[in-house]
Write a protein that holds these residues in place. Sequence first.
Motif, short mmCIF file in Angstrom:
data_model
loop_
_atom_site.label_atom_id
_atom_site.label_comp_id
_atom_site.label_asym_id
_atom_site.label_seq_id
_atom_site.Cartn_x
_atom_site.Cartn_y
_atom_site.Cartn_z
N GLY A 37 0.80 -1.23 0.00
CA GLY A 37 0.00 0.00 0.00
C GLY A 37 0.83 1.27 0.00
N ARG A 38 2.01 1.24 -0.65
CA ARG A 38 2.87 2.42 -0.67
C ARG A 38 2.48 3.34 -1.82
NH1 ARG A 38 7.24 -1.26 -0.54
NH2 ARG A 38 7.93 -0.38 -2.52
N GLU A 39 2.18 4.58 -1.51
CA GLU A 39 1.88 5.57 -2.53
C GLU A 39 2.17 6.96 -1.98
OE1 GLU A 39 -2.82 6.52 -1.90
OE2 GLU A 39 -2.36 4.71 -3.07
N ARG A 40 2.28 7.94 -2.89
CA ARG A 40 2.44 9.33 -2.49
C ARG A 40 1.70 10.20 -3.49
NH1 ARG A 40 8.56 11.42 -3.80
NH2 ARG A 40 7.59 13.35 -3.10
N THR A 41 1.34 11.38 -3.04
CA THR A 41 0.67 12.34 -3.92
C THR A 41 1.65 13.44 -4.25
OG1 THR A 41 -1.45 11.85 -2.87
CG2 THR A 41 -1.34 13.83 -4.21
N VAL A 42 1.94 13.61 -5.55
CA VAL A 42 3.00 14.51 -5.99
C VAL A 42 2.41 15.75 -6.65
CG1 VAL A 42 4.61 12.61 -6.31
CG2 VAL A 42 3.24 13.41 -8.25
N GLY A 43 3.18 16.84 -6.59
CA GLY A 43 2.84 18.03 -7.33
C GLY A 43 3.31 17.93 -8.77
N LEU A 44 2.68 18.71 -9.64
CA LEU A 44 3.03 18.73 -11.06
C LEU A 44 3.11 20.16 -11.55
CD1 LEU A 44 0.63 15.94 -12.40
CD2 LEU A 44 3.08 15.71 -11.96
N GLY A 45 3.69 20.33 -12.72
CA GLY A 45 3.71 21.63 -13.37
C GLY A 45 2.65 21.70 -14.46
N LEU A 46 2.13 22.90 -14.67
CA LEU A 46 1.11 23.12 -15.70
C LEU A 46 1.50 24.34 -16.52
CD1 LEU A 46 -1.77 22.35 -16.79
CD2 LEU A 46 -2.66 24.06 -15.19
N THR A 47 1.50 24.19 -17.84
CA THR A 47 1.76 25.34 -18.71
C THR A 47 0.48 25.73 -19.42
OG1 THR A 47 2.32 24.03 -20.67
CG2 THR A 47 4.12 24.55 -19.14
N SER A 48 0.37 27.01 -19.75
CA SER A 48 -0.80 27.50 -20.48
C SER A 48 -0.39 28.73 -21.27
CB SER A 48 -1.94 27.84 -19.51
OG SER A 48 -1.53 28.79 -18.56
N GLY A 49 -1.18 29.05 -22.28
CA GLY A 49 -0.97 30.27 -23.02
C GLY A 49 -1.27 31.48 -22.16
N THR A 50 -0.47 32.52 -22.27
CA THR A 50 -0.62 33.70 -21.43
C THR A 50 -1.73 34.60 -21.98
OG1 THR A 50 1.76 33.60 -21.00
CG2 THR A 50 0.61 35.65 -20.41
N PRO A 51 -2.70 34.97 -21.14
CA PRO A 51 -3.78 35.86 -21.60
C PRO A 51 -3.23 37.16 -22.17
CG PRO A 51 -4.32 34.93 -19.45
CD PRO A 51 -2.90 34.54 -19.74
N GLY A 52 -3.82 37.62 -23.25
CA GLY A 52 -3.41 38.87 -23.87
C GLY A 52 -2.24 38.74 -24.82
N THR A 53 -1.77 37.51 -25.06
CA THR A 53 -0.67 37.29 -26.01
C THR A 53 -1.17 36.43 -27.17
OG1 THR A 53 0.17 35.20 -25.08
CG2 THR A 53 0.88 37.25 -24.02
N GLU A 54 -0.35 36.32 -28.19
CA GLU A 54 -0.75 35.52 -29.35
C GLU A 54 -0.81 34.03 -29.04
OE1 GLU A 54 3.07 34.79 -32.03
OE2 GLU A 54 2.83 36.93 -31.58
N ASP A 55 -0.28 33.64 -27.90
CA ASP A 55 -0.32 32.22 -27.51
C ASP A 55 -1.41 31.92 -26.49
OD1 ASP A 55 1.81 31.45 -29.13
OD2 ASP A 55 3.30 32.03 -27.62
N GLU A 56 -2.32 32.85 -26.23
CA GLU A 56 -3.29 32.64 -25.17
C GLU A 56 -4.22 31.45 -25.43
OE1 GLU A 56 -6.10 35.78 -24.51
OE2 GLU A 56 -6.14 36.36 -26.60
N ALA A 57 -4.42 31.08 -26.69
CA ALA A 57 -5.32 29.98 -27.02
C ALA A 57 -4.64 28.61 -26.99
CB ALA A 57 -5.94 30.20 -28.40
N VAL A 58 -3.34 28.58 -26.72
CA VAL A 58 -2.63 27.30 -26.67
C VAL A 58 -3.17 26.47 -25.49
CG1 VAL A 58 -0.40 26.18 -26.31
CG2 VAL A 58 -0.55 28.24 -27.72
N PRO A 59 -3.56 25.23 -25.73
CA PRO A 59 -4.13 24.41 -24.64
C PRO A 59 -3.15 24.21 -23.49
CG PRO A 59 -4.51 23.39 -26.79
CD PRO A 59 -3.54 24.51 -27.01
N ALA A 60 -3.69 24.12 -22.30
CA ALA A 60 -2.86 23.84 -21.12
C ALA A 60 -2.30 22.42 -21.20
CB ALA A 60 -3.68 24.01 -19.85
N ARG A 61 -1.13 22.23 -20.61
CA ARG A 61 -0.51 20.90 -20.63
C ARG A 61 0.29 20.70 -19.35
NH1 ARG A 61 1.88 17.41 -25.54
NH2 ARG A 61 3.21 15.98 -24.37
N TRP A 62 0.19 19.50 -18.79
CA TRP A 62 0.91 19.15 -17.56
C TRP A 62 2.30 18.62 -17.90
CZ3 TRP A 62 -1.45 20.04 -12.90
CH2 TRP A 62 -2.83 20.25 -12.92
N PHE A 63 3.25 18.84 -16.96
CA PHE A 63 4.54 18.18 -17.05
C PHE A 63 4.91 17.63 -15.69
CE2 PHE A 63 5.54 22.64 -16.26
CZ PHE A 63 6.59 22.63 -15.35
N THR A 64 5.72 16.57 -15.71
CA THR A 64 6.00 15.86 -14.46
C THR A 64 7.33 16.25 -13.82
OG1 THR A 64 7.05 13.99 -15.61
CG2 THR A 64 4.67 13.87 -15.26
#
Length: 322
Positions: free
Chosen positions: A123-150
């Motif tokens: 029963g060994r497990e842990r809950t880890v944090g992750l990184g999330l990227t997204s397009g920045t509002p007000g820029t030409e990349d704002e519509a880029v879908p969000a994506r997680w990284f480990t």
Amino acid sequence: MRALLVVNPAATTTSARTRDVLIHALASEMKLDAVTTEYRGHARDLGRQAAESGEVDLVVALGGDGTVNEVVNGLLHAGPDPEHLPGLAVVPGGSTNVFARALGLPNQPVEATGALLDALREGRERTVGLGLTSGTPGTEDEAVPARWFTFNAGLGFDAGVVGRVEQQRERGRRSTHALYMRQVVRQLLGDPHRRNGVITLDLEGEEPVEDLVLSIVSNTSPWTFLGNRPIYASPQASFDTGLDLFGLTRMSTPAVARYGTQLLTSSPERGPRGKHAVVRHDLTRFTLHSKVPLPLQMDGDHLGLRTSVTFTGVRRALRVIV
């Protein structure tokens, strides 16, 4: 327990026979459905289906970091919910396997499978944090879908190296550490921005940090491995904190020699430092802007060109069997 095993048949360090042995070992301990990926993004689709079905307790990713990243993005398609979403287990099958090794798992698939079965029994497990990227509002990349990284992401130089490696692999070259080192040299020689940085760090409560040449975002430590040697760009980075940033404002020949040596000799107690180094720890949210489109990589996958990326550190995002 009902589990889904996502198998990348192109994993560089596992043969078909080895994969069959691993599948039988896992199937002896759980109700297992094994699916072999057939296209880029298939592992993400399988992870999403497992999350939405409500019938899968565990998703096992057999492959490299790219396979793990796809599975994670599928599992978290609707957002993190560690208490109700399937857990994740990893059997490393790639050339580097940073995420699995950062979790403390063996780098050999057979040994890792044994460790996974022991963890399930105990029963060994842990809950880890992750990184999330997204397009920045007000820029030409704002519509880029969000994506997680480990484990890491990068805008600029290191993403350029990843892109060069992917080009070589598409030409039939095998992914090796020597291949990466050759592409680092070629990126150094061919990068038009290595002397005059075009990246700006925008962090709430601070003045913008301009003219970055290199920007590496870490969700854990080490940043990567060179063979069996761990490389620590941000030694304090952890699955239990926010994101860390390591940047450089200069990559002249002397600076490359200095910081390259520091990276190669880095340790959990000491990472690269100096007047051209920009270091931040445990960040919840920040943005990297670029004056020109630059390559972006996440977990070793080249994701095209971006001019602005917003990064978010999400704590306790995913339940992992260790």
